[in-house]
Enzyme design. Structure first.
Site, PDB file in Angstrom:
ATOM      1  N   SER A   1      10.463   0.164  -9.130  1.00  0.00           N
ATOM      2  CA  SER A   1      10.253   1.908  -8.201  1.00  0.00           C
ATOM      3  C   SER A   1       9.562   1.746  -6.784  1.00  0.00           C
ATOM      4  O   SER A   1       9.208   0.314  -6.794  1.00  0.00           O
ATOM      5  CB  SER A   1      10.237   2.952  -8.486  1.00  0.00           C
ATOM      6  OG  SER A   1      10.242   4.049  -7.717  1.00  0.00           O
ATOM      7  N   CYS A   2       9.784   2.246  -6.086  1.00  0.00           N
ATOM      8  CA  CYS A   2       9.359   2.025  -4.222  1.00  0.00           C
ATOM      9  C   CYS A   2       9.579   2.691  -3.611  1.00  0.00           C
ATOM     10  O   CYS A   2       9.739   4.039  -4.076  1.00  0.00           O
ATOM     11  CB  CYS A   2       9.553   0.828  -3.865  1.00  0.00           C
ATOM     12  SG  CYS A   2      11.158   0.624  -3.292  1.00  0.00           S
ATOM     13  N   GLY A   3       9.084   2.870  -2.495  1.00  0.00           N
ATOM     14  CA  GLY A   3       9.554   4.301  -1.466  1.00  0.00           C
ATOM     15  C   GLY A   3      11.615   4.815  -0.995  1.00  0.00           C
ATOM     16  O   GLY A   3      11.875   5.867  -1.236  1.00  0.00           O
TER      17      GLY A   3
ATOM     18  N   TRP B   1      11.165   6.748  -4.643  1.00  0.00           N
ATOM     19  CA  TRP B   1      10.689   8.006  -4.105  1.00  0.00           C
ATOM     20  C   TRP B   1      11.059   8.908  -3.095  1.00  0.00           C
ATOM     21  O   TRP B   1      11.502  10.005  -2.552  1.00  0.00           O
ATOM     22  CB  TRP B   1       9.117   7.891  -3.859  1.00  0.00           C
ATOM     23  CG  TRP B   1       7.738   8.336  -3.791  1.00  0.00           C
ATOM     24  CD1 TRP B   1       7.523   9.279  -2.807  1.00  0.00           C
ATOM     25  CD2 TRP B   1       7.518   9.308  -4.667  1.00  0.00           C
ATOM     26  NE1 TRP B   1       6.287  10.670  -2.465  1.00  0.00           N
ATOM     27  CE2 TRP B   1       7.036  10.400  -4.182  1.00  0.00           C
ATOM     28  CE3 TRP B   1       7.862   9.762  -5.946  1.00  0.00           C
ATOM     29  CZ2 TRP B   1       6.148  11.647  -5.562  1.00  0.00           C
ATOM     30  CZ3 TRP B   1       7.249  10.251  -7.172  1.00  0.00           C
ATOM     31  CH2 TRP B   1       6.837  11.363  -6.302  1.00  0.00           C
TER      32      TRP B   1
ATOM     33  N   GLY C   1      13.920   1.814  -2.993  1.00  0.00           N
ATOM     34  CA  GLY C   1      14.514   1.036  -3.523  1.00  0.00           C
ATOM     35  C   GLY C   1      15.030  -0.696  -2.155  1.00  0.00           C
ATOM     36  O   GLY C   1      15.314  -1.537  -2.910  1.00  0.00           O
TER      37      GLY C   1
END
Length: 283
Positions: A238-240, A267, A242
């Protein structure tokens, strides 16, 4: 061991004119960062490279940033970039390791295994004095048939269920201050923090900023194990939004962990005001 998804600048220089090798610039920047990636591409790109726009090759009916498109759209968009199912696709970005891995995972998720990433990207290519071009490359359209492998992607509903079951480890690629909720998010209206139970491996720990090359396998392994990640248990990245999660996905793949999934909304979905519960502080 899976085939290494990285190719060297030497390999690409030797094969860039092969008829079935197609090069794509998949550079990306966070909202508001200028110049735009497309403008950087127009100023200088690898010879013959078309531009893979992660915002364009996405589901335009979804308000979230650059969510996965349908297989039909992916096939149409990629075919429009001159790529057929018979081609070897080589992706690169500016050398900051942000978006080429995302595009690589999209190709794999849509059934195209013959896809590689240029280690070091444009940064290393230029540092070695290799030729670049300017202006837009408009390839002749080709036919690309895509089929979607849903196992490679996760939805928010699946991640909410996972907070309870903890069947899959969630690894967040954002910087520690964003993960811990100490820094504001770059997208307006998004809360600060992380998915409860997630681990944090900032993506920039996985490559050498000076050369643009991905770090050696031992260093990659240490980055995950030091963060409490079990490499023999299921993993979702996951991240900000994708994109940089793909850097984790790529590093894991190089370590032989090839069956991970990527949380597409990341996120920018979970962190919305009306989103699920969040956690703050260290993992």
């Amino acid at each position: 061991m899976a085939t290494d998804p990285l190719v060297s600048t030497e390999w690409l220089a030797a094969h860039i004119n092969d008829a079935n090798v197609k090069v794509l610039d998949a550079s990306f920047k966070l909202p508001g960062v200028l110049p735009l990636p497309k403008d950087d591409y127009l100023a200088a790109h690898l010879p013959g490279a078309a531009f893979f726009d992660v915002d364009a090759v996405s589901d335009h009916s979804n308000p979230l940033p650059h969510m996965y498109p349908s297989a039909e759209q992916f096939g149409r968009d990629v075919g429009g970039l001159g790529i057929s199912n018979a081609d070897t696709v080589v992706l690169y970005d500016s050398g900051g390791w942000v978006a080429a891995p995302r595009a690589w995972w999209m190709f794999l998720a849509f059934g195209h295994g013959n896809v590689r990433i240029l280690n070091g990207g444009l940064k290393k290519w230029r540092a070695e004095g290799r030729a670049v071009e300017s202006g837009e490359v408009k390839p002749k359209a080709a036919t690309f048939k895509a089929s979607f492998d849903a196992k490679r992607v996760r939805s928010m509903q699946q991640l909410i269920a996972n907070v309870e079951s903890m069947k899959e480890q969630v690894i967040d690629a954002r910087a520690a201050d964003r993960f811990e909720g100490r820094a504001p998010e770059p997208r307006a209206g998004i809360r600060s923090g992380h998915i409860p139970g997630a681990r944090n491996v900032p993506y920039n720990l996985l490559f050498d900023a000076a050369t643009g090359e991905m770090k050696p396998l031992d260093d990659l392994r240490a980055a995950f194990t030091n963060a409490g990640v079990k490499l023999d248990a299921p993993i979702v990245t996951s991240c900000g939004s994708g994109v940089s999660a793909g850097v984790l996905t790529l590093a894991l793949y190089r370590l032989g962990v090839t069956d991970t999934a990527l949380y597409d909304g990341s996120w920018s979905e979970w962190g919305q005001d009306n989103g699920p519960a969040i956690a703050t502080g260290p993992a």
